[in-house]
Write an enzyme that holds these catalytic residues in place. Structure first.
Site, PDB file in Angstrom:
ATOM      1  N   GLN A   7       0.845  -1.195   0.000  1.00 36.68           N
ATOM      2  CA  GLN A   7       0.000   0.000   0.000  1.00 36.68           C
ATOM      3  C   GLN A   7       0.887   1.254   0.000  1.00 36.68           C
ATOM      4  O   GLN A   7       0.655   2.212   0.742  1.00 36.68           O
ATOM      5  CB  GLN A   7      -0.925  -0.005   1.206  1.00 36.68           C
ATOM      6  CG  GLN A   7      -2.142  -0.889   1.049  1.00 36.68           C
ATOM      7  CD  GLN A   7      -3.146  -0.335   0.045  1.00 36.68           C
ATOM      8  OE1 GLN A   7      -3.234   0.859  -0.178  1.00 36.68           O
ATOM      9  NE2 GLN A   7      -3.909  -1.223  -0.582  1.00 36.68           N
ATOM     10  N   SER A   8       1.873   1.273  -0.872  1.00 34.75           N
ATOM     11  CA  SER A   8       2.855   2.353  -0.888  1.00 34.75           C
ATOM     12  C   SER A   8       2.254   3.683  -1.346  1.00 34.75           C
ATOM     13  O   SER A   8       1.752   3.802  -2.466  1.00 34.75           O
ATOM     14  CB  SER A   8       4.008   1.978  -1.823  1.00 34.75           C
ATOM     15  OG  SER A   8       4.862   3.086  -2.043  1.00 34.75           O
TER      16      SER A   8
END
Length: 473
Positions: free
Chosen positions: A162-163
């Site tokens: 979930q960068s």
């Protein structure tokens, strides 16, 4: 689901790097995505005329460092910068006035009120819309300026599943006509490749897909063994030497953190000092005693720590707002790795930025350690939230209306207020604390199930919705 999104299935990076080129047919992105990339890239004319009333995102702007940094950081970005972010971001006072009248409800603010701590927020969560919001776009303005100026046609970077960085990089790349290629680290990499699991459509990943990113996956073990730079370079080599579509990919390190990207927060410090100077017009004695923020890859920490030291005249003339005031204590709360890792990383970036110091008096490493305090705040681990952290985020939102993300800002503020301050509360009494909010709200979506299942999460999240018509008289 639109077919254009479904075409961009994640690719297993380990297989791309290890198997012969003849077996890479299944990794080839669709012709549709390439046509889109070529069409966007063909519109680039850099530099764009500065006389245009509304320059395009890929317009290169000359960059001159703040006066207090000029000559002290010698490696100035030679290609200037882009203007992608909504700047300056505001500074908001969270305040304790409401706590004095609602002490039984406002648990966090009431404790600050007890200590007469005044809390302020630098709202870098407001740097852009859902696509660009957060701290990463400040770095990307400098990184992508170099990519555009050098005629690159693709961008490759890496981050967690979930960068925030990968999402912002992907969107910004599309804005300037470059094709985004992102490597996402996930424990589910093999399952996703075998189609027994999928990448999902939540939070940052949804936006990665919306802009047509080519997604590659790797496991934490592969990330640890090979290192992020080698993974990025591996995809760059594949695109440049084995792809028939891309000729010059531009590598961006994890978090956009290097000697170029960190200039974004030299700029950010100058912005903050200008805001402080404006505040002094009505409150001449106002000063921040502590400045706090999260750090994960070190680039934001490097820019803020070096910037504040220079702005407060550590190596000569500082910013006018520093005159007659001592430098605030600078606190970085690490959400991964160790404090020593961050000290070493920041020192390496300071060296890359050309920090000019008298080495006979002080080394770069010593200068860094005198400029910033790094706290170990990762808790259960990177992107792993405890019930206490999630409860804090919910409670803070309930009391202030400000959303903190669970990976960076939420974890950092939780650790600083509940651990660092509470270890020695009297040393923080009567102080002004600025928290630099670095964004990441899209990461909240992934934690929704955890919040629902957590018995500790109380407040607005546990209130059952009511039928509006039942409340009408």
């Amino acid at each position: 689901m639109p077919r254009s999104l479904l075409r961009h299935a994640p690719r297993r990076l380990f297989l791309l790097l290890m198997i012969p080129h003849a077996s890479l047919a299944f990794l080839t992105p669709t012709p549709t995505s390439f046509k889109l990339s070529r069409r966007l890239h063909s519109s680039i004319v850099a530099p764009i005329s500065m006389t245009a009333p509304f320059p395009t995102p890929d317009a290169l702007h000359p960059y001159r460092p703040p006066r207090w940094a000029d000559g002290k950081l010698r490696n100035i970005p030679k290609h200037g910068r882009l203007r992608l972010a909504n700047l300056p971001t505001p500074v908001h006072s969270v305040g304790s006035e409401r706590a004095s009248t609602h002490r039984t409800k406002l648990r966090i603010l009431s404790r600050l009120d007890d200590l007469n701590i005044r809390l302020y927020f630098k709202r870098d969560d407001a740097t852009g819309g859902s696509e660009l919001g957060g701290n990463k776009v400040r770095k990307l303005e400098f990184l992508l300026a170099e990519a555009v100026a050098e005629g690159c046609d693709a961008v490759v970077t890496v981050g967690g599943e979930q960068s925030n960085h990968c999402r912002a990089t992907a969107a910004a790349s599309r804005m300037v006509g470059l094709s985004p290629h992102i490597i996402l680290r996930t424990a589910r990499a093999d399952a996703i490749h075998n189609q027994t699991d999928n990448m999902g459509w939540t939070g940052n990943v949804l936006f990665d897909r919306l802009v047509g990113s080519t997604i590659y996956t790797c496991t934490a073990g592969e990330y640890g063994r090979l290192g992020s730079n080698r993974l990025v370079q591996g995809v760059c080599d594949h695109l440049q030497f084995k792809s028939k579509t891309f000729n010059k990919p531009y590598p961006i390190p994890v978090g956009g953190s290097n000697g170029i990207g960190s200039w974004g927060y030299i700029n950010g410090v100058d912005e903050l000092m200008n805001q402080l100077q404006a505040a002094r017009e009505s409150s001449p004695s106002f000063a921040w005693d502590h400045i706090v923020f999260a750090t994960g890859s070190g680039g934001t920490a490097a820019g803020i720590a070096l910037g504040l030291s220079l702005a407060y005249g550590q190596l000569g003339e500082g910013h006018p707002a520093s005159m007659g005031h001592s430098r605030p204590s600078v606190h970085a709360v690490g959400v991964c790795d160790s404090p020593n890792y961050f000290y070493d990383t920041i020192a390496a970036m300071a060296n890359d930025m050309g920090l000019a110091i008298d080495s006979d008096k002080e080394t770069i490493e010593e200068f860094v350690r005198n400029s910033i305090i790094v706290h170990q705040g990762k808790g259960r681990g990177y992107a792993v939230s405890s019930d206490e952290e999630l409860d804090f985020i919910v409670q803070f939102s309930l009391e202030t209306g400000i959303a903190l993300d669970p990976v960076y800002s939420g974890k950092a503020l939780f650790h600083f207020l509940t651990k660092v301050v509470e270890e020695d509360p009297e040393s923080y009494r009567d102080s002004n604390i600025l928290f630099w909010h670095t964004g990441g709200a899209l990461g909240i979506y992934e934690k929704g199930i955890g919040w629902r299942q957590s018995r500790r999460s109380k407040g607005s999240i546990s209130i059952k919705p009511k039928r509006a018509e039942q409340t009408m008289l």
